[in-house]
Design a protein around this motif. Structure first.
Motif, PDB file in Angstrom:
ATOM      1  N   GLN A 197     -10.158  -3.006   4.773  1.00 46.59           N
ATOM      2  CA  GLN A 197      -9.025  -3.840   4.372  1.00 46.59           C
ATOM      3  C   GLN A 197      -7.801  -2.981   4.105  1.00 46.59           C
ATOM      4  O   GLN A 197      -6.698  -3.293   4.548  1.00 46.59           O
ATOM      5  CB  GLN A 197      -9.396  -4.617   3.102  1.00 46.59           C
ATOM      6  CG  GLN A 197      -8.199  -5.218   2.398  1.00 46.59           C
ATOM      7  CD  GLN A 197      -8.617  -6.157   1.271  1.00 46.59           C
ATOM      8  OE1 GLN A 197      -9.199  -7.190   1.501  1.00 46.59           O
ATOM      9  NE2 GLN A 197      -8.310  -5.787   0.051  1.00 46.59           N
ATOM     10  N   GLY A 223      -4.128  -8.983  -5.130  1.00 46.82           N
ATOM     11  CA  GLY A 223      -4.030  -7.539  -4.953  1.00 46.82           C
ATOM     12  C   GLY A 223      -3.419  -7.194  -3.601  1.00 46.82           C
ATOM     13  O   GLY A 223      -2.560  -6.307  -3.497  1.00 46.82           O
ATOM     14  N   VAL A 224      -3.847  -7.899  -2.564  1.00 39.03           N
ATOM     15  CA  VAL A 224      -3.305  -7.664  -1.221  1.00 39.03           C
ATOM     16  C   VAL A 224      -1.811  -7.985  -1.201  1.00 39.03           C
ATOM     17  O   VAL A 224      -0.999  -7.240  -0.643  1.00 39.03           O
ATOM     18  CB  VAL A 224      -4.066  -8.524  -0.180  1.00 39.03           C
ATOM     19  CG1 VAL A 224      -3.372  -8.497   1.158  1.00 39.03           C
ATOM     20  CG2 VAL A 224      -5.487  -8.036  -0.042  1.00 39.03           C
ATOM     21  N   ALA A 226       0.264  -7.898  -3.736  1.00 40.54           N
ATOM     22  CA  ALA A 226       1.001  -6.887  -4.498  1.00 40.54           C
ATOM     23  C   ALA A 226       1.273  -5.657  -3.644  1.00 40.54           C
ATOM     24  O   ALA A 226       2.345  -5.060  -3.712  1.00 40.54           O
ATOM     25  CB  ALA A 226       0.214  -6.509  -5.746  1.00 40.54           C
ATOM     26  N   GLU A 227       0.303  -5.280  -2.815  1.00 35.78           N
ATOM     27  CA  GLU A 227       0.470  -4.054  -2.041  1.00 35.78           C
ATOM     28  C   GLU A 227       1.306  -4.252  -0.792  1.00 35.78           C
ATOM     29  O   GLU A 227       2.010  -3.343  -0.375  1.00 35.78           O
ATOM     30  CB  GLU A 227      -0.902  -3.530  -1.628  1.00 35.78           C
ATOM     31  CG  GLU A 227      -1.718  -3.172  -2.828  1.00 35.78           C
ATOM     32  CD  GLU A 227      -2.637  -2.005  -2.579  1.00 35.78           C
ATOM     33  OE1 GLU A 227      -2.879  -1.679  -1.412  1.00 35.78           O
ATOM     34  OE2 GLU A 227      -3.082  -1.431  -3.573  1.00 35.78           O
ATOM     35  N   LEU A 250       4.971 -11.322  -9.889  1.00 32.58           N
ATOM     36  CA  LEU A 250       3.686 -10.882 -10.424  1.00 32.58           C
ATOM     37  C   LEU A 250       3.785 -10.339 -11.851  1.00 32.58           C
ATOM     38  O   LEU A 250       2.854 -10.481 -12.629  1.00 32.58           O
ATOM     39  CB  LEU A 250       3.056  -9.831  -9.496  1.00 32.58           C
ATOM     40  CG  LEU A 250       2.040 -10.386  -8.493  1.00 32.58           C
ATOM     41  CD1 LEU A 250       2.577 -11.559  -7.710  1.00 32.58           C
ATOM     42  CD2 LEU A 250       1.563  -9.315  -7.541  1.00 32.58           C
ATOM     43  N   LEU A 267      -8.340  -7.959 -13.322  1.00 38.45           N
ATOM     44  CA  LEU A 267      -7.477  -6.792 -13.509  1.00 38.45           C
ATOM     45  C   LEU A 267      -6.539  -6.980 -14.678  1.00 38.45           C
ATOM     46  O   LEU A 267      -6.271  -6.065 -15.448  1.00 38.45           O
ATOM     47  CB  LEU A 267      -6.626  -6.576 -12.244  1.00 38.45           C
ATOM     48  CG  LEU A 267      -7.272  -5.826 -11.112  1.00 38.45           C
ATOM     49  CD1 LEU A 267      -6.338  -5.841  -9.922  1.00 38.45           C
ATOM     50  CD2 LEU A 267      -7.583  -4.411 -11.525  1.00 38.45           C
TER      51      LEU A 267
ATOM     52  N   PRO B 261      -7.360  -3.087  -3.701  1.00 46.70           N
ATOM     53  CA  PRO B 261      -5.992  -3.524  -3.965  1.00 46.70           C
ATOM     54  C   PRO B 261      -5.729  -3.600  -5.466  1.00 46.70           C
ATOM     55  O   PRO B 261      -6.593  -4.006  -6.229  1.00 46.70           O
ATOM     56  CB  PRO B 261      -5.930  -4.929  -3.360  1.00 46.70           C
ATOM     57  CG  PRO B 261      -7.140  -5.085  -2.546  1.00 46.70           C
ATOM     58  CD  PRO B 261      -8.151  -4.130  -3.057  1.00 46.70           C
ATOM     59  N   LYS B 262      -4.572  -3.196  -5.871  1.00 46.42           N
ATOM     60  CA  LYS B 262      -4.224  -3.225  -7.287  1.00 46.42           C
ATOM     61  C   LYS B 262      -3.017  -4.113  -7.513  1.00 46.42           C
ATOM     62  O   LYS B 262      -2.131  -4.182  -6.676  1.00 46.42           O
ATOM     63  CB  LYS B 262      -3.928  -1.810  -7.785  1.00 46.42           C
ATOM     64  CG  LYS B 262      -5.167  -0.972  -7.816  1.00 46.42           C
ATOM     65  CD  LYS B 262      -4.861   0.475  -8.147  1.00 46.42           C
ATOM     66  CE  LYS B 262      -6.097   1.331  -7.936  1.00 46.42           C
ATOM     67  NZ  LYS B 262      -6.590   1.287  -6.544  1.00 46.42           N
ATOM     68  N   LEU B 263      -2.995  -4.764  -8.665  1.00 48.29           N
ATOM     69  CA  LEU B 263      -1.917  -5.708  -8.934  1.00 48.29           C
ATOM     70  C   LEU B 263      -0.593  -5.031  -9.246  1.00 48.29           C
ATOM     71  O   LEU B 263       0.462  -5.624  -9.147  1.00 48.29           O
ATOM     72  CB  LEU B 263      -2.307  -6.607 -10.110  1.00 48.29           C
ATOM     73  CG  LEU B 263      -3.241  -7.747  -9.749  1.00 48.29           C
ATOM     74  CD1 LEU B 263      -3.524  -8.579 -10.959  1.00 48.29           C
ATOM     75  CD2 LEU B 263      -2.625  -8.616  -8.659  1.00 48.29           C
ATOM     76  N   ALA B 265       0.395  -2.176  -7.797  1.00 52.35           N
ATOM     77  CA  ALA B 265       0.691  -1.184  -6.766  1.00 52.35           C
ATOM     78  C   ALA B 265       1.708  -1.732  -5.776  1.00 52.35           C
ATOM     79  O   ALA B 265       1.442  -1.851  -4.601  1.00 52.35           O
ATOM     80  CB  ALA B 265      -0.592  -0.781  -6.051  1.00 52.35           C
TER      81      ALA B 265
END
Lengths: 330, 321
Positions: A197, A223-224, A226-227, A250, A267, B261-263, B265
């Motif tokens: 991923q 998370g995806v 955010a990146e 976010l 998280l 994945p990080k929140l 980042a």
């Protein structure tokens, strides 16, 4: 919304899109009054839980709505051309050429009976006026660009001969080979492992920024988003709940739904014994509550939320569709 | 606290050979897939032990062997000091089996659509000749549904509610150990939080032990007391939660954590991990991770690293320190 895009050329513009599904019992609206823009080289993340209408929005843009679902009103503009009312043959010319698609499961989006080179050549020849030999070279180049080792040899392999991650790279090559200005990626990494991923997300970002392709990235994974994303649109029960730059949405969510969604990811509750949770579940489309669709689950709901859905996105600085959002943003 | 589950040198191979006539004509040997190789760990009573790994790492196979849905090829699984596969006393085997239950990943596939919720939940008790009167109603309230739901069918519930029914069914025989195989992977984030909270509450209330199988590191970090990381059927690192998250020792664990994945980042530009999981039928020599490992030395290609103690962790790596 407009100011965020002022320095970019707008590729896709969706205005008040409504998708309806007539059923025997009721008229369902899986997409209701959705408006957004995507600029060149920009990744717009679309998040929401299952049934929020995110995939339906993507399918409406590329004209892949299955009957009886149809666009009831609203406009879709691609590079200044209105595409929502085009006929099937016309939209076919745009699909693949102007809009590339990456779906969740790479095995079902490739033809298992054709070598991947054949599928790439077919797409290139269909959409670009190039001779056969040139198409061949472009197919190899497309595979090299997405990081497939020994592309020239593997071009005659069949989809089943690739691993899941490599297959998704092939699908991305296929989506980009006709050099579209917009790519719709619907859960492109959901079926993949964490390490793969990360590779696919990084590849999508790199290709999009290098070529200036606009990307609509549909996913349920915060998370995806955010990146990868530059801006994010949060959907709930067919409506846009919130839209804004990814960092702001976010870290300082304006809509109570986004706040709840962010807080309920493990998280965000790091070190705590219990996760924050939003009570209840998203209502089915046939039984949407009156007023704001989120009010039965909303900790801030007041009487006015029960009757009136509240301001639309555009009505409160383009950030969140909620009675309380204006104060939060201001 | 003592170990409720003790797994020693557990190995499971699957025969993935072509049919015998093909083998004969094409002159091919038999082929075996080592889904789990030489895995050892212990689960303390009333703790949560998590197995993490990517697809094909053998985590679900271990879970199935613990609940006895699959037999191990080699090695021993002892539950309360009894090896269920070798114990001659059938009565004791039956008694211990009621102490183990399982919650599966897909709540749509793991409930019989033709059964009423009451019968589904009572099944673990009635199948052993017990009396399930009023049990389903009580358990449904315990998992946050209402007693009136007992006479409904599974299709009347949403995914999160179905997973609650699965949890209620797992609780029916008053087990000590529940094996949860990706219990929240099919659920949306807001519903996932509800189910995880429910599982934590029930653990406190009934003194349960969980074997928690997941690929989602954020969920594992929230739930687990101790974590085992699997790669290609082998345990590469095993440690208490805090030491593994604060100081991962094995290069694979480090890669896994970095790739998640990080929140916070935003626009992170990191070098994505290289390579993919190799073919489990012909795994690389030595350490299976060496072709992808940035720290690999010549020894890694030749010699398989044994589990050794490094600080508070058990690590299978020549280089880790």
């Amino acid at each position: 919304m407009a100011q965020a895009l002022s320095n970019r050329e707008v590729v896709l513009s969706v205005r008040d899109l409504v998708v309806e599904i007539p059923t025997r019992r009721a008229l369902l609206r899986p997409v209701d009054q959705v408006s957004f823009d995507i600029g060149a080289g920009e990744i717009l993340g679309v998040v929401g839980e299952s049934g929020a209408g995110k995939s339906m929005t993507g399918n409406a843009v590329i004209g892949l709505l299955d009957r009886p679902a149809h666009i009831a009103s609203g406009e879709i503009w691609l590079n200044g051309q209105r595409i929502d009312h085009l006929r099937r043959e016309q939209i076919r010319k745009i699909r693949g050429k102007e809009i590339g698609m990456v779906f969740q499961d790479p095995l079902t989006s490739l033809n298992p009976l054709l070598p991947i080179g054949e599928q790439l050549r077919e797409t290139i020849l269909e959409h670009l006026a190039v001779p056969q030999r040139e198409a061949e070279a472009r197919a190899v180049a497309a595979l090299e660009e997405v990081g497939i080792p020994a592309a020239a040899e593997r071009i005659n392999s069949y989809p089943h001969e690739f691993s899941g991650g490599m297959r998704q790279r092939v699908v991305i090559a296929l989506a980009l080979c006709a050099e579209p200005s917009l790519v719709i990626a619907d859960e492109p990494t959901t079926a993949l492992d964490v390490s793969v991923q990360a590779q696919i997300i990084s590849l999508l970002k790199q290709l999009c920024h290098e070529r200036g392709t606009a990307v609509m990235l549909v996913t349920h994974d915060m998370g995806v988003i955010a990146e990868a994303a530059d801006r994010v649109a949060v959907m709930y029960a067919g409506r846009l709940a919130e839209l804004g730059p990814v960092r702001e949405v976010l870290t300082r969510p304006a809509h109570p739904y986004t706040t709840g969604l962010m807080a309920s990811t493990p998280l965000a509750s790091k070190g705590r014994k219990r996760l924050n949770q939003i009570p209840g579940a998203m209502p089915p489309l046939a039984r949407l509550p009156e007023g704001c669709a989120f009010h039965p689950r909303c900790p801030r709901a007041e009487d006015k939320c029960l009757q009136d859905p509240g301001p639309s996105l555009a009505g409160c600085g383009g950030r969140a569709a909620c009675w309380f959002a204006t104060e939060a943003v201001a | 606290m003592s170990a409720l589950v003790s797994v020693k040198n557990l190995t499971r191979t699957f025969d993935v050979s072509r049919p015998w006539l093909n083998r004969l004509l094409e002159g091919r040997p038999k082929a075996f897939l080592h889904a789990v190789s030489d895995v050892s760990f212990e689960i303390e009573e009333q703790s949560v032990y998590a197995l993490v790994g990517e697809s094909g790492s053998g985590k679900s196979t271990i879970g199935k062997m613990v609940v006895r849905l699959l037999a191990p090829s080699e090695g021993v699984i002892e539950i309360e000091g009894t090896d269920l596969f070798r114990e001659p006393d059938q009565e004791r085997v039956e008694k211990i089996r009621t102490d183990i239950q399982m919650v599966f990943q897909d709540p749509y596939a793991s409930l019989n659509p033709r059964w009423r919720v009451r019968d589904i939940i009572n099944e673990p008790v009635t199948a052993r000749g017990g009396d399930g009167t009023g049990l389903a109603e009580r358990l449904l309230e315990q998992v946050g549904l209402s007693a009136g739901d007992a006479s409904k069918y599974p299709h009347e519930f949403s995914g999160g509610q179905r997973q609650r029914i699965c949890v209620a069914r797992a609780l029916a025989s008053e087990p000590k150990l529940i094996v949860c195989d990706e219990p929240t992977s099919a659920l949306d984030v807001s519903v996932q939080a509800q189910v995880l909270n429910l599982m934590s509450d029930l653990k406190e209330e009934f003194g349960l032990t969980y074997l928690f199988i997941s690929h989602d590191l954020t969920v594992v970090e929230h739930m687990a007391d101790r974590i085992g990381v699997l790669y290609l059927g082998r345990l590469v690192e095993e440690a208490p939660r805090d030491s593994i998250f604060n100081d991962p020792k094995h290069p694979y664990t480090q890669m896994l954590f970095a790739a998640a994945p990080k929140l916070d980042a935003f626009g992170r530009e990191v070098e994505p991990p290289k390579g993919e999981i190799p073919d489990p039928i012909n795994p690389p020599s030595g350490c299976a991770y060496h072709p992808r490992c940035p720290f690999a030395i010549a020894r890694c290609t030749l010699e398989r690293p044994e589990m050794r103690q490094v600080g508070g962790s058990r690590v299978a790596c020549h280089v880790a320190k």
